[in-house]
Scaffold this motif. Structure first.
Motif, PDB file in Angstrom:
ATOM      1  N   PRO A  27       0.739  -1.086   0.198  1.00 13.02           N
ATOM      2  CA  PRO A  27       0.540   0.256  -0.030  1.00 13.02           C
ATOM      3  C   PRO A  27       0.250   1.030  -0.209  1.00 13.02           C
ATOM      4  CG  PRO A  27      -0.824  -1.618   1.728  1.00 13.02           C
ATOM      5  CD  PRO A  27       0.143  -2.076   1.017  1.00 13.02           C
ATOM      6  N   LEU A  28       0.455   2.126  -1.234  1.00 12.79           N
ATOM      7  CA  LEU A  28       1.004   3.591  -0.810  1.00 12.79           C
ATOM      8  C   LEU A  28       0.659   4.615   0.153  1.00 12.79           C
ATOM      9  CD1 LEU A  28       1.712   3.481  -5.005  1.00 12.79           C
ATOM     10  CD2 LEU A  28       3.788   3.185  -2.956  1.00 12.79           C
ATOM     11  N   ASN A  29      -0.140   4.521   1.360  1.00 15.19           N
ATOM     12  CA  ASN A  29      -1.134   4.696   1.132  1.00 15.19           C
ATOM     13  C   ASN A  29      -0.366   6.123   2.404  1.00 15.19           C
ATOM     14  OD1 ASN A  29      -1.148   2.579   2.917  1.00 15.19           O
ATOM     15  ND2 ASN A  29      -2.242   4.100   4.510  1.00 15.19           N
ATOM     16  N   ALA A  30       0.906   5.603   2.686  1.00 19.05           N
ATOM     17  CA  ALA A  30       1.907   6.151   3.402  1.00 19.05           C
ATOM     18  C   ALA A  30       3.668   6.636   2.665  1.00 19.05           C
ATOM     19  CB  ALA A  30       2.447   5.584   4.883  1.00 19.05           C
ATOM     20  N   TYR A  31       3.011   6.386   1.218  1.00 20.34           N
ATOM     21  CA  TYR A  31       4.680   6.858   0.684  1.00 20.34           C
ATOM     22  C   TYR A  31       4.059   8.698  -0.124  1.00 20.34           C
ATOM     23  CZ  TYR A  31       6.297   2.253   1.647  1.00 20.34           C
ATOM     24  OH  TYR A  31       7.053   1.060   2.823  1.00 20.34           O
ATOM     25  N   ILE A  69       0.208  13.903 -12.670  1.00 26.05           N
ATOM     26  CA  ILE A  69       0.661  12.521 -11.699  1.00 26.05           C
ATOM     27  C   ILE A  69      -0.886  12.536 -11.358  1.00 26.05           C
ATOM     28  CG2 ILE A  69       1.458  14.208 -10.161  1.00 26.05           C
ATOM     29  CD1 ILE A  69       2.949  11.506  -9.050  1.00 26.05           C
ATOM     30  N   SER A  70      -1.010  11.490 -10.882  1.00 24.51           N
ATOM     31  CA  SER A  70      -1.944  11.020  -9.989  1.00 24.51           C
ATOM     32  C   SER A  70      -1.933   9.429  -9.572  1.00 24.51           C
ATOM     33  CB  SER A  70      -3.698  11.252 -10.629  1.00 24.51           C
ATOM     34  OG  SER A  70      -3.417   9.917 -11.786  1.00 24.51           O
ATOM     35  N   LYS A  71      -2.750   9.620  -8.283  1.00 24.96           N
ATOM     36  CA  LYS A  71      -2.372   8.222  -8.067  1.00 24.96           C
ATOM     37  C   LYS A  71      -3.291   8.134  -6.997  1.00 24.96           C
ATOM     38  CE  LYS A  71       0.844   8.025  -3.554  1.00 24.96           C
ATOM     39  NZ  LYS A  71       0.011   7.587  -2.005  1.00 24.96           N
ATOM     40  N   ASP A  72      -3.040   6.376  -7.231  1.00 21.46           N
ATOM     41  CA  ASP A  72      -5.016   5.484  -6.760  1.00 21.46           C
ATOM     42  C   ASP A  72      -4.002   4.668  -5.676  1.00 21.46           C
ATOM     43  OD1 ASP A  72      -6.658   3.360  -8.741  1.00 21.46           O
ATOM     44  OD2 ASP A  72      -6.795   3.766  -6.360  1.00 21.46           O
ATOM     45  N   ASN A  73      -5.154   5.035  -3.987  1.00 25.45           N
ATOM     46  CA  ASN A  73      -3.769   3.867  -3.130  1.00 25.45           C
ATOM     47  C   ASN A  73      -5.003   2.765  -2.771  1.00 25.45           C
ATOM     48  OD1 ASN A  73      -1.598   5.841  -2.106  1.00 25.45           O
ATOM     49  ND2 ASN A  73      -3.462   7.451  -0.671  1.00 25.45           N
ATOM     50  N   ALA A  74      -5.837   2.979  -3.631  1.00 23.38           N
ATOM     51  CA  ALA A  74      -7.240   1.978  -3.454  1.00 23.38           C
ATOM     52  C   ALA A  74      -6.124   0.595  -4.133  1.00 23.38           C
ATOM     53  CB  ALA A  74      -8.389   2.398  -3.935  1.00 23.38           C
ATOM     54  N   ASN A  75      -5.993   1.103  -5.363  1.00 21.37           N
ATOM     55  CA  ASN A  75      -5.132  -0.079  -6.232  1.00 21.37           C
ATOM     56  C   ASN A  75      -3.686   0.111  -6.000  1.00 21.37           C
ATOM     57  OD1 ASN A  75      -7.492  -1.304  -7.501  1.00 21.37           O
ATOM     58  ND2 ASN A  75      -8.098   1.055  -8.169  1.00 21.37           N
ATOM     59  N   PHE A  99       9.359   7.151   2.487  1.00 16.70           N
ATOM     60  CA  PHE A  99       7.880   6.876   3.235  1.00 16.70           C
ATOM     61  C   PHE A  99       8.319   7.823   4.109  1.00 16.70           C
ATOM     62  CE2 PHE A  99       5.711   3.962   5.681  1.00 16.70           C
ATOM     63  CZ  PHE A  99       5.883   3.928   7.121  1.00 16.70           C
ATOM     64  N   LEU A 100       7.597   8.558   3.535  1.00 13.32           N
ATOM     65  CA  LEU A 100       7.933  10.334   4.343  1.00 13.32           C
ATOM     66  C   LEU A 100       5.762  10.490   3.335  1.00 13.32           C
ATOM     67  CD1 LEU A 100      10.444  11.646   4.182  1.00 13.32           C
ATOM     68  CD2 LEU A 100       8.821  11.099   6.496  1.00 13.32           C
ATOM     69  N   PRO A 101       5.648  11.288   4.510  1.00 14.07           N
ATOM     70  CA  PRO A 101       4.407  12.050   3.313  1.00 14.07           C
ATOM     71  C   PRO A 101       4.452  12.580   2.530  1.00 14.07           C
ATOM     72  CG  PRO A 101       4.290  12.568   5.298  1.00 14.07           C
ATOM     73  CD  PRO A 101       5.810  11.944   5.715  1.00 14.07           C
TER      74      PRO A 101
END
Length: 123
Positions: A27-31, A69-75, A99-101
């Motif tokens: 998961p990329l939600n923390a990156y 750029i776009s980010k799909d954290n669900a996928n 690993f930083l917001p």
């Protein structure tokens, strides 16, 4: 260990569009994430980056207005939409993460890299 795999590159003509994808193994939600590119004989340069949420982005002046750029954290996926491609956009495009917001347009800020995908713009 986070792994990144880019896809979507190819040979296109000037004025065409491409969408690159970067699929993460975790998961990329923390990156914070970014796209970089490197032309033959050139330095690796930043293209665009996004915060962990995807809400905050930065884009290099050289591609502003054409690349998004776009980010799909669900996928677990990061995208780079590239419009109105030009010959000078020809390069290997790399996805990167840290690993930083927040994100930065500096290659030294990232410690996770994909293997790259080739984009060639030629008539």
């Amino acid at each position: 260990q986070l792994q990144l795999v880019e896809s979507g590159g190819g040979l296109v003509q000037p004025g065409d569009s491409l969408r690159l994808s970067c699929r993460a193994s975790l998961p990329l939600n923390a990156y914070g994430v970014a796209w970089f590119r490197q032309a033959p004989g050139g330095e690796r340069e930043a293209v665009s980056c996004a915060s962990n949420s995807g809400k905050y982005t930065k884009t290099a002046d050289s591609v502003k207005g054409r690349f998004t750029i776009s980010k799909d954290n669900a996928n677990n996926t990061v995208y780079l939409q590239m419009n109105n491609l030009q010959a000078e956009d020809t390069a290997v495009y790399y996805c990167a993460a840290r690993f930083l917001p927040l994100c930065e347009l500096k290659k030294d800020a990232y410690d996770r890299w994909g293997q790259g995908t080739q984009v060639t713009v030629s008539s």
